[in-house]
Design an enzyme around this catalytic site. Structure first.
Site, short mmCIF file in Angstrom:
data_model
loop_
_atom_site.label_atom_id
_atom_site.label_comp_id
_atom_site.label_asym_id
_atom_site.label_seq_id
_atom_site.Cartn_x
_atom_site.Cartn_y
_atom_site.Cartn_z
N SER A 1 0.85 -1.20 0.00
CA SER A 1 0.00 0.00 0.00
C SER A 1 0.89 1.24 0.00
O SER A 1 2.05 1.17 0.41
CB SER A 1 -0.87 0.02 1.26
N TYR B 1 -2.29 -0.74 10.41
CA TYR B 1 -2.28 -1.04 8.97
C TYR B 1 -0.93 -0.63 8.35
O TYR B 1 -0.31 -1.41 7.63
CB TYR B 1 -3.43 -0.29 8.31
#
Ligand SMILES: NC(=O)c1ccc[n+]([C@@H]2O[C@H](COP(=O)([O-])OP(=O)(O)OC[C@H]3O[C@@H](n4cnc5c(N)ncnc54)[C@H](OP(=O)(O)O)[C@@H]3O)[C@@H](O)[C@H]2O)c1
Length: 266
Positions: A141, A154
């Site tokens: 990501s 995350y």
């Protein structure tokens, strides 16, 4: 002629979002597919659809947090197709919330899927990929470059995955297996509807403005291109490339923006 004619691709997290779109794109480019996720009904519908369009596909119910599931999926792919060329370790979710409110269990749950799930997929498929000098691709990501307030769990998982890819790529150079990191920006998917326990919750509010979201099909085209080119890293989406570039050249500017941005205080 498709770029993946005759190739066999295994995708984890193929039941929705980016994984599902990537499966459709790989199929459109000639691949045969082994689709893995927990929601078997969705996988079976997708496998039937892709097979009907000419790309033989199988659905294998599996959980990346459970020992043995990925070995079973790779075995099934090998029995069905006789080879494995690409693995896209894409399954993941996001544990949101301020660090002071998250518990150790929240962080462990996040890492179990987003880090250990990738490692299970890697160990289960590496020997098959060595046979074909294939590609092990991982969905990281832009949050693996920039740690955003409210997303420490995350971001930690995605920073870790980026570190894994950088080292593993060099380690595997002599084997012919390429390691490709995919780093998407904001892409339309169900991730905003999955709560910090990993449960789908249709009422969960998204804090991402819809105008910035890129359709999953568009992102999938960039993903198959990066994997075909065996790129070290494919930063997916235009805004994702801008964020990573600014973060590299002027990290102070990113910190300034984040300081005054909203924090999901769940
Ligand atoms: N969308 C974005 O903006 C964005 C941006 C950057 C990175 N990403 C990354 O993209 C990947 C895919 O997410 P998405 O955005 O497409 O979200 P999504 O639509 O929620 O898809 C997540 C997929 O992962 C699967 N999954 C979750 N936990 C699993 C487990 N324990 N075992 C097996 N499969 C599991 C889900 O399937 P089941 O529930 O059926 O198991 C689903 O197919 C994630 O790694 C995410 O971090 C997304």
């Amino acid at each position: 002629m498709g770029r993946f004619d005759g190739k066999v691709v295994l995708i984890t997290g193929a039941s929705s979002g980016i994984g599902e779109a990537a499966a459709r794109q790989f199929a459109a480019e000639g691949a045969q597919l082994c689709l893995v996720a927990r929601r078997a009904d969705r996988l079976e519908a997708l496998a039937a659809e892709l097979t009907a369009k000419g790309s033989k596909s199988i659905a294998v119910a599996g959980d990346v947090t459970r020992d043995g599931d990925m070995e079973a999926a790779v075995r099934k792919a090998q029995e069905t197709f006789g080879r494995l060329d690409v693995v896209f370790a894409n399954a993941g979710f996001s544990v949101n919330g301020k660090a002071e409110r998250l518990t150790l269990a929240d962080y462990q749950r996040q890492f179990e899927t987003n880090i250990n799930g990738v490692l299970r997929t890697f160990h289960a498929s590496l020997e098959e990929l060595k046979q074909t000098r294939g590609v092990f691709a991982v969905n990281g990501s832009v949050s693996g470059h920039i740690s955003v307030p409210g997303f420490t769990a995350y971001s930690m998982s995605k920073f870790a995955i980026r570190a894994f890819c950088e080292g593993a790529r060099l380690e595997l150079q002599k084997t012919g297996v390429a390691v490709v990191l995919i780093s998407p920006g904001f892409v339309e998917s169900e991730i905003q509807k999955v709560d910090r326990m990993g449960r789908y919750n249709p009422n969960q509010k998204s804090f991402i403005p819809p105008w910035i979201m890129v359709p999953a099909g568009k992102a999938a085209k960039e993903i198959t291109r990066a994997i075909h080119c065996r790129k070290r890293e494919g930063v997916i989406t235009g805004h994702g490339r801008v964020f990573v570039c600014i973060n590299t050249l002027a990290p102070w500017l990113v910190r300034l923006v984040l300081k005054y941005g909203p924090v999901p205080g769940k």
